[in-house]
Scaffold this motif. Structure first.
Motif, PDB file in Angstrom:
ATOM      1  N   ALA A 117     -11.511   8.243  -0.979  1.00 27.35           N
ATOM      2  CA  ALA A 117      -9.896   7.267  -1.332  1.00 27.35           C
ATOM      3  C   ALA A 117      -8.818   8.021  -2.176  1.00 27.35           C
ATOM      4  O   ALA A 117      -7.803   7.279  -1.468  1.00 27.35           O
ATOM      5  N   CYS A 118      -9.371   8.222  -3.378  1.00 30.11           N
ATOM      6  CA  CYS A 118      -8.232   8.438  -4.617  1.00 30.11           C
ATOM      7  C   CYS A 118      -7.259   9.444  -3.572  1.00 30.11           C
ATOM      8  O   CYS A 118      -6.200   9.710  -4.086  1.00 30.11           O
ATOM      9  N   HIS A 119      -7.760  10.820  -2.871  1.00 25.99           N
ATOM     10  CA  HIS A 119      -7.700  11.926  -2.501  1.00 25.99           C
ATOM     11  C   HIS A 119      -6.255  10.786  -1.362  1.00 25.99           C
ATOM     12  O   HIS A 119      -5.390  11.839  -1.311  1.00 25.99           O
ATOM     13  N   LEU A 120      -6.386   9.615  -0.940  1.00 22.13           N
ATOM     14  CA  LEU A 120      -5.577   9.487  -0.003  1.00 22.13           C
ATOM     15  C   LEU A 120      -4.526   8.391  -0.756  1.00 22.13           C
ATOM     16  O   LEU A 120      -3.747   7.946   0.335  1.00 22.13           O
ATOM     17  N   VAL A 121      -4.734   8.008  -2.014  1.00 24.17           N
ATOM     18  CA  VAL A 121      -3.680   7.602  -2.603  1.00 24.17           C
ATOM     19  C   VAL A 121      -2.024   8.139  -2.166  1.00 24.17           C
ATOM     20  O   VAL A 121      -2.456   9.443  -2.754  1.00 24.17           O
ATOM     21  N   GLN A 122      -0.777   7.301  -2.441  1.00 28.54           N
ATOM     22  CA  GLN A 122      -0.428   7.939  -2.583  1.00 28.54           C
ATOM     23  C   GLN A 122       0.844   7.232  -3.828  1.00 28.54           C
ATOM     24  O   GLN A 122       0.077   5.929  -4.395  1.00 28.54           O
ATOM     25  N   PRO A 123       1.853   7.940  -4.453  1.00 27.76           N
ATOM     26  CA  PRO A 123       1.942   7.209  -5.867  1.00 27.76           C
ATOM     27  C   PRO A 123       2.562   6.240  -5.102  1.00 27.76           C
ATOM     28  O   PRO A 123       3.208   6.111  -4.532  1.00 27.76           O
ATOM     29  N   SER A 124       2.464   5.273  -6.262  1.00 25.09           N
ATOM     30  CA  SER A 124       3.294   3.371  -6.229  1.00 25.09           C
ATOM     31  C   SER A 124       4.749   4.093  -7.168  1.00 25.09           C
ATOM     32  O   SER A 124       5.092   5.087  -7.262  1.00 25.09           O
ATOM     33  N   ASP A 125       5.153   3.163  -7.346  1.00 23.05           N
ATOM     34  CA  ASP A 125       6.691   2.704  -7.706  1.00 23.05           C
ATOM     35  C   ASP A 125       6.224   3.657  -8.892  1.00 23.05           C
ATOM     36  O   ASP A 125       7.445   3.936  -9.420  1.00 23.05           O
ATOM     37  N   ARG A 126       5.828   3.800  -9.741  1.00 21.31           N
ATOM     38  CA  ARG A 126       5.765   4.125 -10.911  1.00 21.31           C
ATOM     39  C   ARG A 126       5.684   4.953 -11.137  1.00 21.31           C
ATOM     40  O   ARG A 126       5.381   6.092 -12.158  1.00 21.31           O
ATOM     41  N   GLY A 127       5.102   6.085  -9.808  1.00 20.21           N
ATOM     42  CA  GLY A 127       5.082   7.195  -9.590  1.00 20.21           C
ATOM     43  C   GLY A 127       3.467   7.785  -9.996  1.00 20.21           C
ATOM     44  O   GLY A 127       3.329   8.872  -9.783  1.00 20.21           O
ATOM     45  N   GLU A 128       2.263   6.783 -10.358  1.00 16.54           N
ATOM     46  CA  GLU A 128       1.603   6.878  -9.912  1.00 16.54           C
ATOM     47  C   GLU A 128       0.097   6.774  -9.572  1.00 16.54           C
ATOM     48  O   GLU A 128       1.146   5.583  -8.492  1.00 16.54           O
ATOM     49  N   PHE A 129      -0.511   7.809  -9.307  1.00 15.39           N
ATOM     50  CA  PHE A 129      -1.852   7.161  -8.241  1.00 15.39           C
ATOM     51  C   PHE A 129      -2.837   5.849  -8.832  1.00 15.39           C
ATOM     52  O   PHE A 129      -3.600   5.975  -9.850  1.00 15.39           O
ATOM     53  N   GLU A 130      -2.682   5.065  -8.454  1.00 14.43           N
ATOM     54  CA  GLU A 130      -3.362   3.883  -8.582  1.00 14.43           C
ATOM     55  C   GLU A 130      -4.755   3.872  -8.677  1.00 14.43           C
ATOM     56  O   GLU A 130      -5.258   3.832  -7.681  1.00 14.43           O
TER      57      GLU A 130
END
Length: 253
Positions: free
Chosen positions: A181-194
């Protein structure tokens, strides 16, 4: 069970306490935050620590070396602080099976072992402690949205308009599904992988997720005043334990 400790953060909100040290070495009641984390994880049966380090990492490595209280430590390096999901991926090469995860800046007293037991019994892909906080504080955390049956249907990281005041704390157990799941996460509006985004992917894919209510207390040490509040809670807990011990001694006499 292995235990991953996230300890790479700069702790900018804790300045000036973190000007010359990493956040997890800030002391609460004379004990570095990370040692309280280690002790909690040992109580939950940790057999190895995987500590994700970053900011001023040499201070942590020099202080604890390759073991704490006999429990081996492996260090993983997060060279850029790009969010909790990114931090977890740095630990992936060192994790062999189901594992505990604890944020290095939380002081806990409560039912952490219940989460570990639930993981072992139910084989959930994720299990974690949750608690209710005042609505005005919910936007600081990963917030849970539940359906009419109390089942978690979504997790939202630091929302401007929280769907509830039920938030994730800093203690989890996972299977290796969290890495996918972490590999699939896209950066948030904060520019972080949440991390909440990764957990939400597990939920949406139909994975088994267990959320347990915190029976006890937790202080997220994000600001200097939080450190003072954590120290007060620890002192109250120590006083209560002393009273209980005294009552038991009287009963035995």
């Amino acid at each position: 069970m292995q235990a991953v400790v996230l300890a790479a953060g700069k702790g900018t909100r804790l300045r000036p306490l973190t000007d010359d040290k990493p956040k997890v070495l800030v002391e609460v009641d004379g004990t570095p935050l990370i040692e309280d984390v280690f002790d909690n994880l040992i109580d939950c049966g940790a057999t190895e620590f995987v500590v994700v380090v970053g900011y001023k990492k040499e201070q942590i490595i020099d202080r604890y070396g390759d073991a704490y209280e006999g429990v081996p430590i492996t260090y993983a390096h997060q060279r850029e602080q790009l969010g909790l999901a990114h931090a977890i991926l740095q630990a992936e090469p060192h994790v062999d099976d189901d594992f505990m995860l604890m944020l290095g800046d939380n002081v806990f007293r409560g039912n952490l072992a219940d989460v570990v037991n639930r993981q072992r019994e139910e084989r959930a892909d994720a299990a974690f402690l949750v608690e209710e906080v005042p609505y005005e504080e919910a936007s600081r955390y990963g917030v849970l949205d539940t359906n009419e049956y109390g089942e978690v249907v979504e997790v939202v990281e630091k929302p401007d308009d929280p769907p509830s005041n039920l938030v994730m704390t800093g203690f989890y157990t996972f299977t290796d599904a969290i890495f996918h799941a972490c590999h699939l996460v896209q950066p948030s509006d904060r520019g972080e992988f949440e991390l909440p985004d990764a957990i939400d992917l597990l939920i949406q894919s139909g994975r088994t997720i267990d959320a347990l209510r915190l029976d006890g207390w937790r202080v997220d040490v994000g600001y200097p005043e939080d450190r003072d509040r954590a120290a007060e809670r620890l002192s109250e807990s120590a006083d209560a334990a002393a009273v209980d011990t005294g009552e038991e001694a009287v009963a035995e006499d």
